[in-house]
Design a protein around this motif. Structure first.
Motif, PDB file in Angstrom:
ATOM      1  N   ARG A 150       0.831  -1.194   0.000  1.00  0.00           N
ATOM      2  CA  ARG A 150       0.000   0.000   0.000  1.00  0.00           C
ATOM      3  C   ARG A 150       0.871   1.251   0.000  1.00  0.00           C
ATOM      4  O   ARG A 150       1.903   1.307   0.657  1.00  0.00           O
ATOM      5  N   LEU A 151       0.390   2.245  -0.729  1.00  0.00           N
ATOM      6  CA  LEU A 151       1.096   3.525  -0.799  1.00  0.00           C
ATOM      7  C   LEU A 151       0.278   4.611  -0.108  1.00  0.00           C
ATOM      8  O   LEU A 151      -0.942   4.467   0.062  1.00  0.00           O
ATOM      9  N   GLN A 152       0.928   5.689   0.253  1.00  0.00           N
ATOM     10  CA  GLN A 152       0.236   6.775   0.951  1.00  0.00           C
ATOM     11  C   GLN A 152      -0.753   7.476   0.018  1.00  0.00           C
ATOM     12  O   GLN A 152      -0.493   7.640  -1.172  1.00  0.00           O
ATOM     13  N   ASN A 153      -1.861   7.910   0.604  1.00  0.00           N
ATOM     14  CA  ASN A 153      -2.953   8.522  -0.169  1.00  0.00           C
ATOM     15  C   ASN A 153      -2.583   9.960  -0.556  1.00  0.00           C
ATOM     16  O   ASN A 153      -3.170  10.928  -0.075  1.00  0.00           O
ATOM     17  N   ARG A 154      -1.601  10.069  -1.455  1.00  0.00           N
ATOM     18  CA  ARG A 154      -1.090  11.367  -1.876  1.00  0.00           C
ATOM     19  C   ARG A 154      -1.069  11.445  -3.406  1.00  0.00           C
ATOM     20  O   ARG A 154      -1.170  10.417  -4.078  1.00  0.00           O
ATOM     21  N   TYR A 155      -0.913  12.660  -3.928  1.00  0.00           N
ATOM     22  CA  TYR A 155      -1.027  12.895  -5.372  1.00  0.00           C
ATOM     23  C   TYR A 155       0.293  13.387  -5.967  1.00  0.00           C
ATOM     24  O   TYR A 155       0.875  14.362  -5.493  1.00  0.00           O
ATOM     25  N   LEU A 156       0.714  12.708  -7.015  1.00  0.00           N
ATOM     26  CA  LEU A 156       1.877  13.129  -7.784  1.00  0.00           C
ATOM     27  C   LEU A 156       1.359  13.844  -9.036  1.00  0.00           C
ATOM     28  O   LEU A 156       0.523  13.305  -9.764  1.00  0.00           O
ATOM     29  N   VAL A 157       1.837  15.063  -9.284  1.00  0.00           N
ATOM     30  CA  VAL A 157       1.333  15.876 -10.394  1.00  0.00           C
ATOM     31  C   VAL A 157       2.455  16.151 -11.404  1.00  0.00           C
ATOM     32  O   VAL A 157       3.338  16.967 -11.138  1.00  0.00           O
ATOM     33  N   PRO A 158       2.460  15.468 -12.552  1.00  0.00           N
ATOM     34  CA  PRO A 158       3.459  15.760 -13.587  1.00  0.00           C
ATOM     35  C   PRO A 158       3.282  17.176 -14.127  1.00  0.00           C
ATOM     36  O   PRO A 158       2.163  17.594 -14.436  1.00  0.00           O
ATOM     37  N   VAL A 159       4.389  17.911 -14.227  1.00  0.00           N
ATOM     38  CA  VAL A 159       4.331  19.314 -14.638  1.00  0.00           C
ATOM     39  C   VAL A 159       5.234  19.549 -15.842  1.00  0.00           C
ATOM     40  O   VAL A 159       6.425  19.243 -15.807  1.00  0.00           O
ATOM     41  N   GLY A 160       4.639  20.104 -16.912  1.00  0.00           N
ATOM     42  CA  GLY A 160       5.403  20.575 -18.055  1.00  0.00           C
ATOM     43  C   GLY A 160       5.451  22.093 -17.974  1.00  0.00           C
ATOM     44  O   GLY A 160       5.498  22.652 -16.886  1.00  0.00           O
ATOM     45  N   GLY A 161       5.400  22.738 -19.118  1.00  0.00           N
ATOM     46  CA  GLY A 161       5.446  24.195 -19.089  1.00  0.00           C
ATOM     47  C   GLY A 161       4.141  24.853 -19.462  1.00  0.00           C
ATOM     48  O   GLY A 161       4.061  26.075 -19.549  1.00  0.00           O
ATOM     49  N   GLY A 162       3.075  24.038 -19.678  1.00  0.00           N
ATOM     50  CA  GLY A 162       1.826  24.581 -20.193  1.00  0.00           C
ATOM     51  C   GLY A 162       0.770  24.888 -19.153  1.00  0.00           C
ATOM     52  O   GLY A 162       0.971  24.692 -17.947  1.00  0.00           O
ATOM     53  N   LYS A 163      -0.372  25.329 -19.653  1.00  0.00           N
ATOM     54  CA  LYS A 163      -1.462  25.784 -18.797  1.00  0.00           C
ATOM     55  C   LYS A 163      -2.185  24.642 -18.094  1.00  0.00           C
ATOM     56  O   LYS A 163      -2.739  24.811 -16.998  1.00  0.00           O
ATOM     57  N   ASP A 164      -2.207  23.440 -18.714  1.00  0.00           N
ATOM     58  CA  ASP A 164      -3.019  22.350 -18.188  1.00  0.00           C
ATOM     59  C   ASP A 164      -2.554  21.893 -16.802  1.00  0.00           C
ATOM     60  O   ASP A 164      -3.372  21.737 -15.884  1.00  0.00           O
ATOM     61  N   SER A 165      -1.251  21.672 -16.647  1.00  0.00           N
ATOM     62  CA  SER A 165      -0.758  21.236 -15.335  1.00  0.00           C
ATOM     63  C   SER A 165      -0.926  22.328 -14.287  1.00  0.00           C
ATOM     64  O   SER A 165      -1.092  22.046 -13.099  1.00  0.00           O
ATOM     65  N   ILE A 308     -10.477  24.389 -20.149  1.00  0.00           N
ATOM     66  CA  ILE A 308      -9.264  24.533 -19.335  1.00  0.00           C
ATOM     67  C   ILE A 308      -8.718  25.953 -19.452  1.00  0.00           C
ATOM     68  O   ILE A 308      -8.250  26.546 -18.469  1.00  0.00           O
ATOM     69  N   ALA A 309      -8.787  26.523 -20.670  1.00  0.00           N
ATOM     70  CA  ALA A 309      -8.327  27.904 -20.879  1.00  0.00           C
ATOM     71  C   ALA A 309      -9.125  28.880 -20.015  1.00  0.00           C
ATOM     72  O   ALA A 309      -8.563  29.824 -19.443  1.00  0.00           O
ATOM     73  N   LYS A 310     -10.419  28.645 -19.899  1.00  0.00           N
ATOM     74  CA  LYS A 310     -11.257  29.518 -19.073  1.00  0.00           C
ATOM     75  C   LYS A 310     -10.845  29.435 -17.606  1.00  0.00           C
ATOM     76  O   LYS A 310     -10.778  30.461 -16.900  1.00  0.00           O
ATOM     77  N   LEU A 311     -10.567  28.217 -17.145  1.00  0.00           N
ATOM     78  CA  LEU A 311     -10.111  28.047 -15.765  1.00  0.00           C
ATOM     79  C   LEU A 311      -8.746  28.696 -15.567  1.00  0.00           C
ATOM     80  O   LEU A 311      -8.493  29.363 -14.556  1.00  0.00           O
ATOM     81  N   PHE A 312      -7.855  28.511 -16.538  1.00  0.00           N
ATOM     82  CA  PHE A 312      -6.510  29.077 -16.451  1.00  0.00           C
ATOM     83  C   PHE A 312      -6.542  30.606 -16.357  1.00  0.00           C
ATOM     84  O   PHE A 312      -5.699  31.220 -15.686  1.00  0.00           O
ATOM     85  N   SER A 313      -7.514  31.208 -17.002  1.00  0.00           N
ATOM     86  CA  SER A 313      -7.603  32.672 -17.018  1.00  0.00           C
ATOM     87  C   SER A 313      -7.782  33.269 -15.626  1.00  0.00           C
ATOM     88  O   SER A 313      -7.585  34.468 -15.424  1.00  0.00           O
ATOM     89  N   LYS A 314      -8.135  32.449 -14.654  1.00  0.00           N
ATOM     90  CA  LYS A 314      -8.345  32.921 -13.281  1.00  0.00           C
ATOM     91  C   LYS A 314      -7.047  32.959 -12.470  1.00  0.00           C
ATOM     92  O   LYS A 314      -7.054  33.323 -11.291  1.00  0.00           O
ATOM     93  N   TYR A 315      -5.927  32.573 -13.110  1.00  0.00           N
ATOM     94  CA  TYR A 315      -4.657  32.528 -12.388  1.00  0.00           C
ATOM     95  C   TYR A 315      -3.615  33.397 -13.085  1.00  0.00           C
ATOM     96  O   TYR A 315      -2.656  32.880 -13.703  1.00  0.00           O
ATOM     97  N   PRO A 316      -3.763  34.714 -13.018  1.00  0.00           N
ATOM     98  CA  PRO A 316      -2.855  35.633 -13.732  1.00  0.00           C
ATOM     99  C   PRO A 316      -1.398  35.549 -13.285  1.00  0.00           C
ATOM    100  O   PRO A 316      -0.513  35.968 -14.027  1.00  0.00           O
ATOM    101  N   LYS A 317      -1.140  34.998 -12.117  1.00  0.00           N
ATOM    102  CA  LYS A 317       0.249  34.921 -11.647  1.00  0.00           C
ATOM    103  C   LYS A 317       1.113  34.030 -12.539  1.00  0.00           C
ATOM    104  O   LYS A 317       2.347  34.105 -12.487  1.00  0.00           O
ATOM    105  N   TYR A 318       0.451  33.203 -13.369  1.00  0.00           N
ATOM    106  CA  TYR A 318       1.198  32.317 -14.262  1.00  0.00           C
ATOM    107  C   TYR A 318       1.315  32.856 -15.694  1.00  0.00           C
ATOM    108  O   TYR A 318       2.017  32.248 -16.514  1.00  0.00           O
ATOM    109  N   PHE A 319       0.619  33.949 -16.002  1.00  0.00           N
ATOM    110  CA  PHE A 319       0.528  34.394 -17.391  1.00  0.00           C
ATOM    111  C   PHE A 319       1.891  34.588 -18.058  1.00  0.00           C
ATOM    112  O   PHE A 319       2.076  34.253 -19.228  1.00  0.00           O
TER     113      PHE A 319
END
Length: 438
Positions: A150-165, A308-319
């Motif tokens: 059994r593994l711990q109930n945690r989330y690994l999030v792969p990150v590239g350079g785009g808006k989706d991650s 996803i683009a609409k959701l991303f638009s709410k996070y200007p710190k990443y623009f």
């Protein structure tokens, strides 16, 4: 009549067998270094390397060598595809471990489906009888075993350079789930995204391509697209087990299910290893042959790119930091210059600009792309491809033809409703109005 690649035929004759000879790993300081030995008969050898930094040594001891060997062996199987493509040898012989008939069938299917764009662009008849035969050792010397703890109930999030991650990172933060970022050969954009997103101690993996492959490419051996997201899938399973994470939350979206064109009776999809079809196949394979406890899935699967683009638009710190233009990455390859700008000339740039236009202030969008891409007349053929009016959908990670149409319509409506007196309608939006909406 279809004209096939004569170079392909000659290479297969000259290099009849690709061999996955062995793998080995060692712990060097706080890193896990993994090596693979590949050989193409008669005289080509490769030894690529993967380094997983700052490993969890206590967890590594709990895993055991036989389980770790199995995960590393499988990483080598997906790694070998990048080297096999140089000659497309008719036989792949796996000596590093054992594959049963079901596994051999699965890997052959992955190569055929995942390499569709490569076959199309190189004019290769992959439907020919005996195109590919995969052989395997009858008995595994290593005694490879599936990871069952059994593994711990945690989330690994792969990150590239785009808006989706970015959207996945921010949405998971709202759920207060215990999560950690994971990145392969992180770009400057990826590093900044993880820092802004508050990712504490991201898991970093460095993959080094054998320079011999690059030399073969320069000599005219076969080259082209490979299923990179499939590589990330196997790598992320290895990382999840080593660092004790039960969930792997990729950011592959619904739009990736749409193919680009039909070739030799089969739909070719640039994003096949991002599709729901691959996700299902990989989950089944992973549960049976890799680890029973890891849950591999895409957090954004129900959403289209435009949503996803609409959701991303709410996070200007990443623009001003996100960047997913592949041409920009190619430009920076091999240089020490920091990666900073979108090229503004490719289908990825135009698509991302188009889906963001309805949701971002124009001045913010111009800061990202440094110009209004709707004014670029040279982009008209690409726009027509994106909406299905010319050729086929570009071989890029772009959305469906229908959502490109929707995004252009919303962009046109936004421009029209804004205070645009004295401003001329941008060229691409004018074309859309005159030729598409007519």
């Amino acid at each position: 009549m279809q004209k096939y690649n004569s170079k392909f035929k000659n290479l297969r004759k000259s290099y009849p067998k690709f061999i996955y000879e062995k793998y080995f790993w060692k712990i060097s300081k706080n890193n896990l270094e993994v090596f693979f030995d590949f050989r193409i008969e008669p005289d080509v050898q490769f030894q690529p390397k993967v380094v997983i930094e700052n490993i969890n040594k206590e967890q590594l001891e709990k895993i055991g060598d036989r389980t770790l060997n199995n995960l590393v062996f499988h990483l080598g199987l997906i790694e070998m595809v990048s080297y096999w493509k140089a000659t497309c040898s008719p036989i792949i012989e796996v000596r590093a471990g054992c594959l049963n008939k079901e596994q051999i069938k699965w890997w052959k299917d992955l190569i055929i489906r995942g390499m569709g764009q490569f076959f199309y662009e190189n004019k290769i008849n992959f439907q020919k009888p005996n195109f590919l035969k995969i052989k395997s050792a009858n008995v595994t010397k290593q005694g490879l075993v599936t990871f069952t703890k059994r593994l711990q109930n945690r989330y690994l999030v792969p990150v590239g350079g785009g808006k989706d991650s970015i959207v996945t990172i921010e949405l998971l933060k709202k759920t207060e789930k215990d999560s950690r970022c994971f990145s392969l050969n992180p770009t400057e954009a990826a590093l900044k995204i993880m820092k802004i997103g508050g990712c504490q101690k991201p898991i970093v993996v460095m993959r080094k391509i054998d320079e011999k492959l690059l030399e073969l490419n320069q000599q005219g051996f076969l080259n082209g697209h490979t299923p990179f997201s499939a590589y990330l899938a196997f790598l992320s399973i290895l990382a999840a087990v080593i660092f004790d994470y039960k969930h792997i939350a990729f950011s592959n979206e619904r739009s990736s299910n749409e193919g680009n064109l039909k070739y030799l009776g089969r739909i070719i999809n640039h994003q096949w290893s991002k599709s729901f079809e691959f996700e299902k196949k990989f989950r089944e394979y992973s549960k049976k042959y890799l680890t029973k406890d890891v849950e591999y899935f895409s957090f954004l699967r129900p959403l289209y790119e435009i949503q996803i683009a609409k959701l991303f638009s709410k996070y200007p710190k990443y623009f001003n930091v996100f960047l997913s233009c592949n041409q920009a990455y190619k430009t920076a390859s091999g240089t020490k210059k920091p990666l900073k700008t979108w090229c503004g000339k490719c289908s990825k740039c135009l698509f991302v600009f188009t889906i963001l236009y309805p949701f971002l202030k124009e001045r913010d969008l111009l800061k990202i792309f440094r110009k209004n891409l709707f004014n670029e007349k040279k982009l008209l053929p690409i726009m027509r491809q994106l909406i299905g009016k010319e050729g086929f959908k570009p071989f890029e990670c772009v959305g469906t033809k229908k959502e490109s149409l929707v995004a252009l319509y919303l962009s046109y409506k936004k421009w029209k409703s804004a205070n645009c007196q004295g401003r001329e309608l941008p060229f691409l939006l004018k074309y859309f109005k005159d030729e598409i909406l007519k």
